[in-house]
Write a protein that holds these residues in place. Sequence first.
Motif, PDB file in Angstrom:
ATOM      1  N   LYS A  57      14.855   3.770  -1.960  1.00 48.50           N
ATOM      2  CA  LYS A  57      14.823   5.188  -1.571  1.00 48.50           C
ATOM      3  C   LYS A  57      15.708   5.481  -0.361  1.00 48.50           C
ATOM      4  O   LYS A  57      15.740   6.610   0.113  1.00 48.50           O
ATOM      5  N   ILE A  58      16.439   4.485   0.132  1.00 51.47           N
ATOM      6  CA  ILE A  58      17.222   4.652   1.359  1.00 51.47           C
ATOM      7  C   ILE A  58      18.714   4.567   1.049  1.00 51.47           C
ATOM      8  O   ILE A  58      19.170   3.597   0.444  1.00 51.47           O
TER       9      ILE A  58
ATOM     10  N   LEU B  45       0.799  -1.231   0.000  1.00 51.52           N
ATOM     11  CA  LEU B  45       0.000   0.000   0.000  1.00 51.52           C
ATOM     12  C   LEU B  45       0.830   1.278   0.000  1.00 51.52           C
ATOM     13  O   LEU B  45       0.290   2.359  -0.278  1.00 51.52           O
ATOM     14  N   LEU B  46       2.123   1.181   0.287  1.00 47.73           N
ATOM     15  CA  LEU B  46       2.972   2.370   0.386  1.00 47.73           C
ATOM     16  C   LEU B  46       3.464   2.791  -0.996  1.00 47.73           C
ATOM     17  O   LEU B  46       4.009   1.987  -1.757  1.00 47.73           O
ATOM     18  N   ALA B  47       3.270   4.063  -1.309  1.00 48.00           N
ATOM     19  CA  ALA B  47       3.737   4.604  -2.584  1.00 48.00           C
ATOM     20  C   ALA B  47       5.254   4.477  -2.692  1.00 48.00           C
ATOM     21  O   ALA B  47       5.953   4.422  -1.674  1.00 48.00           O
ATOM     22  N   PRO B  48       5.797   4.446  -3.918  1.00 49.19           N
ATOM     23  CA  PRO B  48       7.256   4.287  -4.084  1.00 49.19           C
ATOM     24  C   PRO B  48       8.075   5.317  -3.310  1.00 49.19           C
ATOM     25  O   PRO B  48       9.163   5.015  -2.828  1.00 49.19           O
TER      26      PRO B  48
ATOM     27  N   GLU C 217      10.900   4.481  11.072  1.00 50.86           N
ATOM     28  CA  GLU C 217      10.373   4.907   9.779  1.00 50.86           C
ATOM     29  C   GLU C 217      10.856   3.919   8.722  1.00 50.86           C
ATOM     30  O   GLU C 217      12.042   3.593   8.671  1.00 50.86           O
ATOM     31  N   LEU C 218       9.941   3.439   7.911  1.00 49.26           N
ATOM     32  CA  LEU C 218      10.257   2.488   6.844  1.00 49.26           C
ATOM     33  C   LEU C 218      10.051   3.140   5.490  1.00 49.26           C
ATOM     34  O   LEU C 218       9.116   3.918   5.297  1.00 49.26           O
TER      35      LEU C 218
ATOM     36  N   LEU D 189      11.063  -3.406   2.001  1.00 50.87           N
ATOM     37  CA  LEU D 189      11.166  -2.255   2.886  1.00 50.87           C
ATOM     38  C   LEU D 189      12.414  -2.338   3.757  1.00 50.87           C
ATOM     39  O   LEU D 189      12.950  -3.422   3.984  1.00 50.87           O
ATOM     40  N   ALA D 190      12.849  -1.182   4.252  1.00 50.04           N
ATOM     41  CA  ALA D 190      13.967  -1.134   5.198  1.00 50.04           C
ATOM     42  C   ALA D 190      13.775   0.072   6.114  1.00 50.04           C
ATOM     43  O   ALA D 190      12.951   0.958   5.840  1.00 50.04           O
TER      44      ALA D 190
END
Length: 256
Positions: free
Chosen positions: A223-224, A167-170, A217-218, A195-196
């Motif tokens: 993106k990390i 459900l989380l946007a890119p 925060e994930l 995720l990370a």
Amino acid sequence: MPFSFKQFHIDDSRCGMPVSTDGVMLGAWANIKQSNTILDIGAGSGLLTLMAAQRAEQLAQTAAGLTSNAVKIVAVELDDLAAQDCLDNIANSPWAEMIEFHHGAIQDFSAQHLAQCQAKRSPLFDSIICNPPYFDNGPQSTQQQRATARHTDSLSFSELLKHIELLLAPHGAASLILPVESEARFTGALTQTSLAISKRVSISTVSNKPPRRLLLELKHQAKIESTEHSSLVISDPSGQYSQQMIALCREFYLKL
């Protein structure tokens, strides 16, 4: 017990998990900047939903070209009695028009929302907030509501993270709070997703005590670049809120 904040009121008398310092810290800390779509998983009394609504309105007032009318917050709650509290608290708040409530399991909501995304009728979420169940063993409360809210029997870390990932946007961020002792199980489940952890805040009740909670925060791993580590102390040795805590929560607590 009913609880009044600076801009809204929470009645949690029917909810398994009452208003807590954990929830207030998470709601104040969660990354909702530049978020037009926000999801609260396991909304309970609606505390995190209403904190997000207040912050979204405040952010809109300071951002040129952005209005709170552009922000949509979705609250999902499974428990029947907690859902009644949540609906009443939303209806009695200044932000009812901003919030959409879904009574049911996150698994069912996720399937419905992803179908709408594929049909291009709904976007993924810029921000997801969750104060999740975290106990998977040991004695459970004799009050069934509280046991359900606190134990992962109803929603395991693996199941929760699967749906956050979907459900989380890119570009989005998910924000959660956990006891320190649950971190190993949580990070183990996290390795099974894309995720990370992008931010990790260790929380101590007072400066001379070891951390008891973690704000996490994930983001999607792409993106990390690195994980940002920090710490927060709730109270000074005299029992007064620390300056860190005051800075974090002053927009919400009446006496700050």
